[in-house]
Design a protein around this motif. Structure first.
Motif, mmCIF file in Angstrom:
data_model
loop_
_atom_site.group_PDB
_atom_site.id
_atom_site.type_symbol
_atom_site.label_atom_id
_atom_site.label_comp_id
_atom_site.label_asym_id
_atom_site.label_seq_id
_atom_site.Cartn_x
_atom_site.Cartn_y
_atom_site.Cartn_z
ATOM 1 N N GLY B 10 -46.735 1.861 -3.177
ATOM 2 C CA GLY B 10 -47.312 3.198 -3.004
ATOM 3 C C GLY B 10 -48.118 3.492 -4.255
ATOM 4 N N TYR B 11 -49.420 3.329 -4.149
ATOM 5 C CA TYR B 11 -50.270 3.474 -5.337
ATOM 6 C C TYR B 11 -51.156 4.704 -5.134
ATOM 7 C CZ TYR B 11 -53.356 1.956 -9.165
ATOM 8 O OH TYR B 11 -54.082 1.879 -10.343
ATOM 9 N N GLY B 12 -50.521 5.869 -5.248
ATOM 10 C CA GLY B 12 -51.251 7.130 -5.129
ATOM 11 C C GLY B 12 -51.080 7.906 -6.425
ATOM 12 N N THR B 13 -50.958 9.215 -6.292
ATOM 13 C CA THR B 13 -50.863 10.099 -7.454
ATOM 14 C C THR B 13 -49.793 9.639 -8.444
ATOM 15 O OG1 THR B 13 -51.610 11.903 -6.063
ATOM 16 C CG2 THR B 13 -50.502 12.515 -8.119
ATOM 17 N N ILE B 14 -48.608 9.405 -7.949
ATOM 18 C CA ILE B 14 -47.516 8.995 -8.834
ATOM 19 C C ILE B 14 -47.601 7.507 -9.148
ATOM 20 C CG2 ILE B 14 -44.990 8.793 -9.045
ATOM 21 C CD1 ILE B 14 -46.039 11.717 -9.144
ATOM 22 N N GLY B 15 -47.809 6.693 -8.141
ATOM 23 C CA GLY B 15 -47.781 5.239 -8.322
ATOM 24 C C GLY B 15 -48.775 4.743 -9.359
ATOM 25 N N LYS B 16 -49.978 5.265 -9.328
ATOM 26 C CA LYS B 16 -50.973 4.756 -10.273
ATOM 27 C C LYS B 16 -50.641 5.135 -11.707
ATOM 28 C CE LYS B 16 -54.287 8.474 -9.364
ATOM 29 N NZ LYS B 16 -55.471 8.843 -8.567
ATOM 30 N N ARG B 17 -50.025 6.303 -11.851
ATOM 31 C CA ARG B 17 -49.635 6.726 -13.201
ATOM 32 C C ARG B 17 -48.466 5.892 -13.715
ATOM 33 N NH1 ARG B 17 -52.048 11.399 -11.077
ATOM 34 N NH2 ARG B 17 -53.083 12.648 -12.689
ATOM 35 N N VAL B 18 -47.514 5.613 -12.824
ATOM 36 C CA VAL B 18 -46.382 4.788 -13.239
ATOM 37 C C VAL B 18 -46.890 3.401 -13.621
ATOM 38 C CG1 VAL B 18 -44.246 3.685 -12.459
ATOM 39 C CG2 VAL B 18 -44.677 6.093 -11.911
ATOM 40 N N ALA B 19 -47.830 2.878 -12.848
ATOM 41 C CA ALA B 19 -48.378 1.550 -13.176
ATOM 42 C C ALA B 19 -48.956 1.544 -14.593
ATOM 43 C CB ALA B 19 -49.455 1.171 -12.155
ATOM 44 N N ASP B 20 -49.782 2.524 -14.897
ATOM 45 C CA ASP B 20 -50.397 2.562 -16.227
ATOM 46 C C ASP B 20 -49.346 2.730 -17.319
ATOM 47 O OD1 ASP B 20 -52.769 2.358 -14.853
ATOM 48 O OD2 ASP B 20 -53.494 4.365 -15.344
ATOM 49 N N ALA B 21 -48.319 3.509 -17.032
ATOM 50 C CA ALA B 21 -47.269 3.739 -18.034
ATOM 51 C C ALA B 21 -46.435 2.477 -18.251
ATOM 52 C CB ALA B 21 -46.367 4.905 -17.603
ATOM 53 N N VAL B 22 -46.180 1.770 -17.188
ATOM 54 C CA VAL B 22 -45.434 0.510 -17.304
ATOM 55 C C VAL B 22 -46.233 -0.481 -18.143
ATOM 56 C CG1 VAL B 22 -44.736 -1.546 -15.983
ATOM 57 C CG2 VAL B 22 -44.027 0.739 -15.222
ATOM 58 N N ARG B 23 -47.492 -0.588 -17.820
ATOM 59 C CA ARG B 23 -48.345 -1.516 -18.573
ATOM 60 C C ARG B 23 -48.357 -1.187 -20.070
ATOM 61 N NH1 ARG B 23 -54.551 -2.665 -16.871
ATOM 62 N NH2 ARG B 23 -53.545 -4.305 -15.657
ATOM 63 N N ALA B 24 -48.252 0.076 -20.396
ATOM 64 C CA ALA B 24 -48.289 0.472 -21.813
ATOM 65 C C ALA B 24 -47.002 0.132 -22.563
ATOM 66 C CB ALA B 24 -48.567 1.976 -21.917
ATOM 67 N N GLN B 25 -45.938 -0.250 -21.844
ATOM 68 C CA GLN B 25 -44.652 -0.521 -22.508
ATOM 69 C C GLN B 25 -44.642 -1.918 -23.128
ATOM 70 O OE1 GLN B 25 -42.469 2.089 -22.641
ATOM 71 N NE2 GLN B 25 -44.136 3.106 -21.507
ATOM 72 N N PRO B 26 -43.884 -2.075 -24.201
ATOM 73 C CA PRO B 26 -43.817 -3.387 -24.853
ATOM 74 C C PRO B 26 -42.922 -4.378 -24.103
ATOM 75 C CG PRO B 26 -42.429 -1.810 -26.029
ATOM 76 C CD PRO B 26 -43.158 -1.037 -24.977
ATOM 77 N N ASP B 27 -42.118 -3.883 -23.188
ATOM 78 C CA ASP B 27 -41.107 -4.755 -22.565
ATOM 79 C C ASP B 27 -41.243 -4.881 -21.054
ATOM 80 O OD1 ASP B 27 -40.486 -2.093 -22.234
ATOM 81 O OD2 ASP B 27 -38.333 -2.317 -22.600
ATOM 82 N N MET B 28 -42.373 -4.445 -20.505
ATOM 83 C CA MET B 28 -42.539 -4.547 -19.048
ATOM 84 C C MET B 28 -43.978 -4.893 -18.720
ATOM 85 S SD MET B 28 -41.158 -0.760 -17.963
ATOM 86 C CE MET B 28 -39.600 -0.277 -18.707
ATOM 87 N N GLU B 29 -44.160 -5.404 -17.503
ATOM 88 C CA GLU B 29 -45.519 -5.529 -17.004
ATOM 89 C C GLU B 29 -45.554 -5.309 -15.492
ATOM 90 O OE1 GLU B 29 -46.455 -9.250 -18.840
ATOM 91 O OE2 GLU B 29 -45.941 -10.431 -17.077
ATOM 92 N N VAL B 30 -46.739 -4.975 -15.003
ATOM 93 C CA VAL B 30 -46.915 -4.670 -13.587
ATOM 94 C C VAL B 30 -47.165 -5.966 -12.835
ATOM 95 C CG1 VAL B 30 -48.348 -3.444 -11.899
ATOM 96 C CG2 VAL B 30 -47.887 -2.414 -14.143
ATOM 97 N N VAL B 31 -46.213 -6.351 -12.001
ATOM 98 C CA VAL B 31 -46.406 -7.599 -11.258
ATOM 99 C C VAL B 31 -47.320 -7.376 -10.049
ATOM 100 C CG1 VAL B 31 -44.259 -7.229 -9.992
ATOM 101 C CG2 VAL B 31 -45.186 -9.531 -10.139
ATOM 102 N N GLY B 32 -47.447 -6.140 -9.628
ATOM 103 C CA GLY B 32 -48.362 -5.833 -8.532
ATOM 104 C C GLY B 32 -48.115 -4.449 -7.976
ATOM 105 N N VAL B 33 -49.082 -3.985 -7.196
ATOM 106 C CA VAL B 33 -48.953 -2.670 -6.553
ATOM 107 C C VAL B 33 -49.295 -2.825 -5.085
ATOM 108 C CG1 VAL B 33 -49.654 -1.532 -8.710
ATOM 109 C CG2 VAL B 33 -51.353 -1.910 -6.914
ATOM 110 N N ALA B 34 -48.682 -1.977 -4.239
ATOM 111 C CA ALA B 34 -48.950 -2.069 -2.803
ATOM 112 C C ALA B 34 -49.506 -0.759 -2.267
ATOM 113 C CB ALA B 34 -47.674 -2.425 -2.046
#
Ligand SMILES: NC(=O)c1ccc[n+]([C@@H]2O[C@H](COP(=O)([O-])OP(=O)(O)OC[C@H]3O[C@@H](n4cnc5c(N)ncnc54)[C@H](O)[C@@H]3O)[C@@H](O)[C@H]2O)c1
Ligand SMILES: NC(=O)c1ccc[n+]([C@@H]2O[C@H](COP(=O)([O-])OP(=O)(O)OC[C@H]3O[C@@H](n4cnc5c(N)ncnc54)[C@H](O)[C@@H]3O)[C@@H](O)[C@H]2O)c1
Ligand SMILES: NC(=O)c1ccc[n+]([C@@H]2O[C@H](COP(=O)([O-])OP(=O)(O)OC[C@H]3O[C@@H](n4cnc5c(N)ncnc54)[C@H](O)[C@@H]3O)[C@@H](O)[C@H]2O)c1
Ligand SMILES: NC(=O)c1ccc[n+]([C@@H]2O[C@H](COP(=O)([O-])OP(=O)(O)OC[C@H]3O[C@@H](n4cnc5c(N)ncnc54)[C@H](O)[C@@H]3O)[C@@H](O)[C@H]2O)c1
Lengths: 339, 339, 339, 339
Positions: B10-34
């Motif tokens: 779910g890459y909408g209002t919340i999903g896209k923001r969570v993706a960017d926030a995850v990417r900004a973390q030192p210990d996580m990465e975005v494996v993909g979005v649906a």
């Protein structure tokens, strides 16, 4: 029967409604209305047969230019009237006070004025008697009127420990194109509690009340989100019935399927109310609820008209023309208050 | 260091923001979005380098038609992920639960889902530990998040007798042209107290809280008119300082001259916040006041983003990757929370 | 005198107004109105003395539950009526057509239906005669009605080379809380020219007209930004006078100081118009201007009521009860059209 | 390389954006910005490292009180700068002119000033050369900029017979809580054609253009409903491609599914645009259409930012630092214009 001669100084949103309400009464008539400048409302006054007076001598010529006939200057109106209802913009009422004193004409002021302008602040249901025979009386604002009508029966019936109210206020009246906000929710005032609570205390000096005010991009009605901690624990149904018995509270039944101010106003217009006015508080029946001794409810307040019957009653109070009960009943009957 | 593999369904209002926030973390990465269908957000995912998966097999062809390359089907994403963040529209999350179970992938849900979808509801400040190692966790809604952040320190410091909150909610997000109201203030829900209170109790089961909800024609932020009856009588200044010490509460200083959500968002954008987001509650400093043991204040809640850091923390909780304090600090640092 | 028996199927925004307008006529009466479900409007029908019929048999019980008395089922209404005015939501009118045919009752449809539902589309000023004796007639939409009233005299007097109109449309009616946008200006439809032009051609088949439509967060009236390239070059004053002579065009005089739809509606309410309705196009006098052969002007169209007198005239047309001139005059007099 | 020293007088909506855009250029730097009073924007200037000057000597103390450090008085800024960009509220720019003359510093003014304040009005695409070496240059308003960018290529390619444009203007910027209307559509100005057409003629003196202006309750962007009668009859696809080739016009592709200004801004924020700004005109690709020689289209104009690249180019023009092509390219590259 002697008809009370009522003059109205300031013929705008409030003034024109008070004029029509006065005309509808069996014991009063409109001796004239005053305005500063010509526009569709000034033309409407003439159209409605209200003698129109110029409020500012130097600008009287403008009415001529617009082809609107004047009956005279505001001083003449003040002299001719038994009571003046001042419905000028906030602050102008105070400026006008000396004029009313000059002619010894008792005067009513609106809620935009400071409480100090008058001998007493007024709400028919709560403190009619204090205005009897007074020379200067302030009919409290639309919000304070709405709160007072609600608090009065609750105090009498159950006792009130504390009122906490959030006033979600319309940004401007429907015709005020210059007012915002357009897309915002604005704490107003920001510092708490807001001045609305103290204003209610001009009616109930010993009431414990804290209020918070907000402005939103809507024009139709104010909305009050209400909490009253009672001194008793009635059930919600009982409270609802108490409110239904109040002549100036309209408890919206569920089956009407009214979800907000838009449908409320539509309902008022369908019922033929002049200008779609709501002289009553509108309480959502479904919202009335009790949690312990905490009462909660929503009420919508029609800023443009809920003070109108209060002005009519205040006219009778200052002229000692009737007692509270009689005046309220006469006003209600003449206007057709209640659904 | 192992990077947690996070999938976002779910890459909408919340999903896209969570993706960017995850990417900004030192210990996580975005494996993909649906996503279910192509639009500017789907194109944005690709533009941002997030592998894009089709959520609905039959509609996968539409992405092709729009010239958007797919990385696969959502099942593959769920399989590849250590944690799935479900940010689908309300109710769809519950439908997706069996898919996550199938691949034994721990999942986070958003506040639009029923609490029953998850083993626990989550707010980092208040109950991080309850989500540690859980398989299904619901990050509570924007409003509940905002209330929880406020209540947590007040409870710890003074004890809370009762919370009464009026939630003046934005009618829709800025891009939702189909939502109203246009010119109304709508009690929603009409029956009281509203469901928001019980939702806060999923975080603080024994809290006494009554809420009232309204919808207004604004899109930027929700506004909370708050009353908390405390078990102590601190002075307002002390409460204000307590709030200022909370990392996810921004106490707006008077000298900034910020009167509503419009100027708040302007401030966030001036400071370079992505999408003008406010991950923090915004409390008007001037509004914080005490009357006896009654605390009053206004806070604005950015519905689109306040839950974002909470999702990041919940990812660490379910994977047992850090304790509360460490996670919150990491999240805050990585995003740049606080002004 | 025989009173035409008029049934109204669909008692909402349009239907209730048509009912009241029919009742005001000297030669017609309301035989009944039909509705699908109880709400304040259904109660209003009963309150106003209109026999209320259930539109959907299975849901008739709901009226009972709400304590609203029914006069029967819609079929009985159709049978009893000389003419049916269908004022159901868009698309339902077409579904109802077979019902009207079954009872051989001539029917009027509203602008939300496709032109193909009817034998002819109708505007009293422009093509009354085409509806005389017809069985199925569509009264064109509020916007098309507004444009037709403007175009008709311009064509007759000067000839029209081309009309270009931007329709800035209200997002929803005042009581429609579910409609947006809240804070946007939405091209609608995006592809140009819009379908509004072809709809005007159902009245003037050979007119050259291109239209553009937008939706904005306002509820009171539509606003038309008009350009008409004329086949002559009259001066603006002359055009203005031509428009002032049209009985269903109100040219707003400058001295009224009316700046938008809010003040316009205020004016209508001050003058006692039921529901604050404007049956007339409202053209700003000051805006009427000529540049070469290009006429420009602004007109506000009250979406909820401008089609009401047109429905009344269409009733007379299909029943061959009067010719155009006589009908228009009767309708205007009975309603009090014009200021 | 010598870096042009740019001073910015007036650090509000426009000024702060120009400052950031100047800083992003390879050949200029911000020598300082001036403001009259402290608020979040003043703090933002300091936060961003722009030396802050007080615009009004007597009020300088207020910055101290708010804990904001000043670099000096505006006179020092004017003296130190190679060029001043005046971005004060409408009318103040003209007052400031003598100050700029005193220090012989070339100055740019914004569209809120009268054209007469400057030697020439400016749009980079249309008349860059006229500003080369000028002492006083006015960057035209957001609306005029948007119209000029559209007209320039159409004139060059096809010749323009006449432009007719309806400007549906946002009531206020997102942070301007004091501006309305709340629920209205306001012809503004009422008399036609509006002053916007003549303003476009300061760029194209011989253009035939008639404009109409309206204000609506929206804050995000203006919307232009455009008709251009061309001197040729290209097909719509060809015109669309012409527009797509313009560097400061963004033609919105259908597949992005963007229906209004809300989604447009969302898209800009998703792409990381600072403040969600659109330096480009946004033309709906789907709307571009031809009827005979009449072109129609919708374009959205971001009032807060479309003039920003124009200011940057005007700086190079007055200092003779580059020719039009070179400047536009440098500006575009530095800002990242185009998607
Ligand atoms: N509008 C509301 O919702 C509302 C509700 C309750 C109370 N009030 C109060 O009622 C008062 C009037 O408000 P309103 O909304 O009717 O204002 P308004 O602006 O609609 O009307 C004021 C009228 O007074 C006239 N006027 C101005 N200066 C005058 C002068 N010196 N002498 C005589 N007339 C003058 C104006 O021409 C206008 O007709 C204010 O105190 C206001 O706070 C308003
Ligand atoms: N928007 C807010 O203000 C807000 C705030 C807090 C919580 N929430 C909650 O977050 C959740 C998501 O809301 P949102 O506002 O981001 O919604 P949204 O509509 O903006 O985004 C939802 C996304 O999910 C996609 N989607 C739809 N069906 C799907 C499916 N079956 N599989 C995968 N993707 C699908 C859509 O294409 C869209 O991209 C909801 O539970 C909502 O209640 C929203
Ligand atoms: N509202 C406007 O501004 C406007 C203006 C001009 C034309 N119109 C057209 O008029 C028509 C009616 O629109 P409206 O705004 O009055 O709608 P509305 O929703 O206000 O009213 C429709 C009424 O029809 C009833 N209804 C629904 N289904 C029915 C059925 N099957 N049988 C009988 N009644 C049924 C509903 O209960 C409601 O009372 C539409 O074609 C619309 O496009 C509307
Ligand atoms: N906002 C827009 O949408 C927009 C678009 C295009 C052009 N413009 C034009 O740009 C100009 C600036 O508008 P804005 O929207 O940025 O205004 P603004 O009010 O946002 O900013 C003006 C700034 O000037 C400062 N200021 C006021 N008086 C000053 C003085 N005497 N000396 C120095 N600074 C002073 C204010 O403190 C404020 O920071 C106006 O001419 C306006 O018409 C505005």
């Amino acid at each position: 029967m002697y008809m009370l001669q009522v003059g109205i100084n300031g013929y705008g949103t409030i003034g024109k409604r008070v004029a029509d309400a006065v005309r509808a009464q069996p014991d009063m008539e409109v001796v004239g209305v005053a305005k500063t400048r010509p526009n569709f409302e000034a033309e409407g006054a003439v159209e409605n047969g209200y003698p129109l007076y110029a409020a500012i001598e130097e600008r009287a010529g403008r009415f001529d230019d617009a082809g609107i006939e004047l009956a005279g200057m505001v001083e003449e109106l003040v002299e001719a009237a038994d009571v003046i209802v001042d419905a000028c913009p906030s602050g102008i009422g105070a400026d006008n006070k000396s004029l009313y004193d000059e002619y010894d004409t008792p005067a009513l002021y609106q809620g935009g004025e400071d409480a100090s302008v008058a001998d007493t602040s007024f709400n028919a249901r709560a403190n009619y008697d204090e205005a009897v025979g007074a020379q200067h009386v302030r009919v409290v604002s639309c919000n304070t009127t709405g709160l007072s009508r609600l608090v009065a029966p609750l105090r009498e019936e159950y006792g009130v420990e504390k009122v906490r109210a959030t006033l979600v206020r319309r940004g401007g009246d429907p015709a005020q194109t210059g007012r915002g906000p357009i897309n915002d929710i604005v704490p107003n005032p920001v510092s708490l509690p807001s001045h609305h609570g103290p204003d209610v205390k001009t009616i109930f000096p010993d009431l414990a009340i804290d209020t918070l005010g907000l402005k939103v991009p809507a024009t139709l009605m104010h909305m009050h989100s209400i909490n009253v901690s009672l001194e008793a624990e009635p059930d919600a149904e009982e409270v609802r019935e108490l409110l239904e018995r109040q002549s100036r509270i309209f408890v919206i039944p569920e089956h009407m399927d009214i979800d907000g101010a838009g449908k409320l106003k539509e309902f008022a217009m369908d019922r033929g109310r002049p200008r779609g006015d709501f002289w009553e508080n509108c309480v959502w029946g479904e919202s009335v609820s009790m949690e312990g001794n905490d009462l909660y409810l929503f009420q919508a307040i029609h800023q443009e008209s809920d003070v109108v019957p209060e002005n009519v009653d205040a006219i009778r109070a200052v002229t000692n023309a009737a007692d509270a009960e009689e005046s309220i009943e006469t006003t209600n009957d003449a206007l057709g208050i209640g659904f």
